[in-house]
Scaffold this motif. Structure first.
Motif, mmCIF file in Angstrom:
data_model
loop_
_atom_site.group_PDB
_atom_site.id
_atom_site.type_symbol
_atom_site.label_atom_id
_atom_site.label_comp_id
_atom_site.label_asym_id
_atom_site.label_seq_id
_atom_site.Cartn_x
_atom_site.Cartn_y
_atom_site.Cartn_z
ATOM 1 N N THR A 254 -4.755 7.320 0.494
ATOM 2 C CA THR A 254 -3.511 7.233 1.004
ATOM 3 C C THR A 254 -2.266 7.556 -0.089
ATOM 4 O OG1 THR A 254 -4.448 5.267 1.873
ATOM 5 C CG2 THR A 254 -2.194 5.032 1.308
ATOM 6 N N LEU A 255 -1.260 7.977 0.443
ATOM 7 C CA LEU A 255 -0.016 8.448 -0.361
ATOM 8 C C LEU A 255 0.528 7.179 -0.462
ATOM 9 C CD1 LEU A 255 1.063 10.961 -1.580
ATOM 10 C CD2 LEU A 255 2.292 11.196 0.579
ATOM 11 N N GLY A 262 7.049 -0.928 -13.239
ATOM 12 C CA GLY A 262 6.184 -1.379 -14.170
ATOM 13 C C GLY A 262 4.502 -1.599 -13.720
ATOM 14 N N GLN A 263 4.297 -0.995 -12.339
ATOM 15 C CA GLN A 263 2.972 -1.216 -12.167
ATOM 16 C C GLN A 263 1.922 0.135 -12.610
ATOM 17 O OE1 GLN A 263 0.919 -3.374 -10.052
ATOM 18 N NE2 GLN A 263 -0.470 -2.106 -10.984
ATOM 19 N N ASN A 264 1.206 -0.055 -13.473
ATOM 20 C CA ASN A 264 0.332 1.070 -13.780
ATOM 21 C C ASN A 264 -0.694 1.461 -12.726
ATOM 22 O OD1 ASN A 264 -2.900 1.326 -15.075
ATOM 23 N ND2 ASN A 264 -1.181 2.110 -16.413
ATOM 24 N N LEU A 265 -0.880 2.520 -12.477
ATOM 25 C CA LEU A 265 -1.864 3.331 -11.679
ATOM 26 C C LEU A 265 -2.934 2.847 -11.401
ATOM 27 C CD1 LEU A 265 -0.469 6.976 -11.826
ATOM 28 C CD2 LEU A 265 -0.121 5.566 -10.040
ATOM 29 N N LEU A 266 -3.483 2.698 -12.423
ATOM 30 C CA LEU A 266 -5.204 2.182 -12.467
ATOM 31 C C LEU A 266 -5.275 0.860 -12.153
ATOM 32 C CD1 LEU A 266 -8.104 2.973 -12.896
ATOM 33 C CD2 LEU A 266 -7.772 2.616 -15.492
ATOM 34 N N PHE A 277 -6.676 10.269 -8.893
ATOM 35 C CA PHE A 277 -5.233 9.764 -8.723
ATOM 36 C C PHE A 277 -4.525 11.259 -8.828
ATOM 37 C CE2 PHE A 277 -7.360 6.010 -10.062
ATOM 38 C CZ PHE A 277 -6.354 4.827 -9.444
ATOM 39 N N TYR A 278 -3.464 11.543 -7.690
ATOM 40 C CA TYR A 278 -2.949 12.830 -7.936
ATOM 41 C C TYR A 278 -1.410 12.622 -7.581
ATOM 42 C CZ TYR A 278 -7.783 14.443 -7.029
ATOM 43 O OH TYR A 278 -9.078 14.551 -7.160
ATOM 44 N N ILE A 305 -3.796 8.651 -3.823
ATOM 45 C CA ILE A 305 -5.039 7.842 -4.465
ATOM 46 C C ILE A 305 -6.061 7.657 -3.650
ATOM 47 C CG2 ILE A 305 -5.210 5.632 -5.760
ATOM 48 C CD1 ILE A 305 -2.410 5.244 -6.464
ATOM 49 N N ARG A 306 -7.340 7.941 -3.954
ATOM 50 C CA ARG A 306 -8.314 7.649 -3.112
ATOM 51 C C ARG A 306 -8.649 6.128 -3.189
ATOM 52 N NH1 ARG A 306 -13.880 11.382 -4.105
ATOM 53 N NH2 ARG A 306 -14.717 9.511 -5.218
#
Length: 675
Positions: A254-255, A262-266, A277-278, A305-306
């Motif tokens: 999903t894109l 402040g939201q961390n990707l992981l 994560f791309y 993100i997968r």
């Protein structure tokens, strides 16, 4: 409801007015948006020979402007507080009263103010000073006295439900508030330990800041929205925003774009493999891996993100949650422009509410092509393109499951791709783009906020015997030309194994808008395939005159066949390769047609001079001229011209305009100008 508090003042001694029943030195809570009355009275005495006449005592009300400093209320202004004073005399003429009404507006800041009154009798009586009485200005507080219903006034300290002009403060309570109606506040504050939830399908609109203090918990469920309109400043403290994906499988992507800061990707998707994560690399037109533990979502940027690695292998909705300070106001996003072919950027809706696509596109009309691209692809399949395509002309699916026309709405958390133009390197988001829309998931149908152009249009689908799919849209609109039109024509973003498109200026377009329909029109189609096989071309989503008796023919120049697509799909075989001359769309079943004068640029021209539109025809006399903006709204027109030239005055701001020129014999030319 206002309360009158009256204290009787008696004149005991000689020389001055004596307050017999003085102010009580108490503090009363007063809700914003209400008023409070305090009053004093005195009776006739011996300090002066007044007989109770209304002019016999002068009352002067004062407020304590700082500790120990008193000022007349007429000299010291408090924002949000106004006063009314009234003096009365009783029927017997023996009691004189002064009443002060303290009016507290909705937007008044919380504070405590002390008041007193000075009284002086006529004829030289000495000045008398009352004791003090105070008001404590209070905003509306959640008490949760009877239930969790936000809309029940009995749950609020001011016995009323907050509205767009009033503030709301959420306190910890036995019953935490839940919004199950569309609600509005001026500003909102959650105190430590408090909890507020906006249920799915509802909106909270704030005309001021949202503040979450300490461990206050403010949650927007999936399809619930926080909207902020006139307020463009910052919010404070984290909220939680739920967002469901489409029904995807374990290795699908999903894109995403974050509605909070402040939201961390992981932390957003902790079960996704860290190597999945791309971010989009504009200079190579590929996705590059990004370290999710060391990076947060950049405001307005899209990340591929997968799905989590424990997600089911069958199509299943995944419920994500963003945590951070809600984004608001004007957001300028810096982008990369690498020149022709390398101007694509992955961006996304930055707000905790949907964005109307046409609002975004029109606000960036000088920065992007006006085409939006949406990723939707089942991982490791080669049967469909990766992207769906949208312009104001319509939506083109890539044929994948879980894809439905979004009808002009960017969902909360939704990422997408745009192409920059010229040397532009930024796009703008603002609150005017935001809408209260509560449809479910990405690509969900809704018609309320769609700005698709009305016209005569249809989609063509092509599918190979191996299941490879592609779709294109062809339409005729009053505001379109046969050239490239901003936010109408949608260029193909990728090379696919099977493609059916049109060519404009040598480039492939999956969406083409053309000048108003004439049945003599012929549209060449570009077809390519990586592998030989059998293919089927069919119609989908007919609108306008194509819903009626107007036929749509596909001419196969190789097979020398003219096929009526409205009667059924066309099946053919082809070897691998690219074919720009094999197919064309026609609207008559014969290659013969009525000959008309050429309405090319040399024969019909339009330009701006001295704040007017100048139109000239070297073909036939001009009958009428209409001027539209890029959204298809008619701005001005001139009829019954009947000459080969016309001048039409123009007004307004600089913008792209589309000019529809009606020529004698029913011919129409369309030109695009910048005014």
């Amino acid at each position: 409801m206002s309360v009158i508090v009256v204290f009787l003042l008696a004149n005991y001694g000689n020389g001055q007015v004596v307050f017999n029943n003085d102010l009580d030195q108490i503090t009363s809570d007063v809700c914003t948006g209400t008023s409070k009355k305090i009053a004093v009275s005195t009776v006739s005495g011996t300090c002066t020979p007044y007989a109770g006449n209304v002019n016999s005592v002068v009352f002067t009300w004062q407020v304590e402007s700082s500790p120990g400093v008193w000022q007349n209320i007429t000299a010291f202004s408090i924002s949000g507080i106004t006063y009314d004073t009234e003096q009365r005399i009783n029927a017997g003429g023996t009691v004189i009263s002064s009443i002060l009404t303290i009016n507290v507006a909705y937007g008044t800041d919380e504070a405590t103010w002390n008041y007193r009154v000075l009284a002086q009798g006529s004829g030289g009586c000495a000045l008398a000073t009352s004791l003090n009485e105070a008001i404590a200005v209070k905003k509306n507080r959640w008490l949760g006295t009877v239930s969790s219903a936000w809309s029940d006034p009995n749950n609020w300290s001011c016995s009323r439900v907050p509205a767009a002009i009033s503030s709301a403060i959420i306190l910890p309570a036995a019953n935490n508030p839940v919004i199950t109606v569309n609600a509005a506040v001026k500003d909102l504050t959650l105190q430590p330990g408090s909890v507020l939830t906006v249920n799915s399908g509802y909106n909270l609109t704030a005309s001021g800041p949202v503040t979450v203090v300490g461990d206050g918990n403010f949650t927007l469920q999936n399809n619930a929205n926080l909207l902020q309109t006139t307020y463009t400043g910052n919010n404070s403290g984290p909220i939680r925003v739920g967002r469901n994906s489409s029904a995807l499988m374990r290795q699908d992507y999903t894109l995403w774009s974050s509605p909070v800061t402040g939201q961390n990707l992981l932390n957003f998707s902790p079960q996704t493999l860290t190597g999945r994560f791309y971010e989009y690399n504009t200079l190579t037109n590929t996705y590059s891996a990004v370290n999710p533990s060391a990076n947060t979502f950049q405001t307005g940027k899209g990340y591929l993100i997968r799905m989590p690695n424990n997600h089911p292998t069958t199509p299943t909705v995944w419920s994500g949650q963003f945590t951070g300070v809600p984004n608001n106001g004007d957001i300028t996003l810096s982008l990369v422009n690498g020149g022709a072919g390398f101007r694509y950027n992955a961006i996304g809706n930055p707000y905790p509410s949907p964005v109307k696509m046409s609002n975004f596109v029109n606000a960036n009309s000088t920065k992007i092509t006006g085409t939006l691209y949406f990723w939707r692809k089942t991982n490791n399949t080669a049967t469909e393109p990766g992207y769906c395509t949208w312009t104001l002309a319509g939506f083109v699916s890539n044929g994948e499951a879980q894809v439905v026309n979004p009808n002009g709405i960017l969902r909360t958390g939704q990422g997408f791709i745009v192409e920059m133009v010229n040397s532009e390197t930024s796009v703008l988001f603002n609150n005017a783009m935001r809408v209260a829309n509560n449809a479910d998931q990405f690509f969900k149908i809704t018609s309320d906020d769609s700005d698709e152009l009305a016209g005569d249009k249809f989609c063509l689908n092509i599918v190979s015997d191996a299941g490879v799919k592609n779709q294109m849209l062809l339409g005729y609109f009053d505001v379109a030309t046969n050239g490239v039109d901003f936010a109408i024509d949608g260029k193909a973003i990728e090379e696919t194994s099977v493609a059916l498109s049109t060519l404009i200026g040598g480039e492939k377009y999956l969406i083409e808008g053309r000048a108003p329909f004439q049945n003599e029109d012929v549209v060449p189609l570009y077809f390519n395939t990586d592998a030989a096989g059998q293919f089927t071309i069919s119609l989908e989503r007919l609108e306008g005159l194509f819903l009626g008796s107007q036929e749509i023919y596909l001419k196969d120049n190789v097979a020398n066949v003219v096929h009526n697509l409205k009667a059924g799909a066309y099946v053919f075989t082809s070897g691998a390769g690219a074919f720009s001359n094999r197919f064309e769309i026609r609207y008559t079943d014969s290659s013969l047609g009525v000959q008309h004068p050429d309405l090319g640029a040399a024969n019909v021209i339009a330009y701006v001079a001295d704040n007017s539109l100048v139109v000239k025809s070297n073909a036939e006399a001009i009958e009428a001229v209409q001027v539209f903006d890029v959204q298809g709204r008619l701005l001005t027109e001139k009829k019954n011209i009947d000459t080969t030239s016309a001048i039409v005055p123009l007004t307004g701001n600089k913008q792209v305009l589309l000019v529809k020129i009606a020529i004698r014999n029913g011919l129409v030319a369309t030109r695009k100008i910048i005014f």
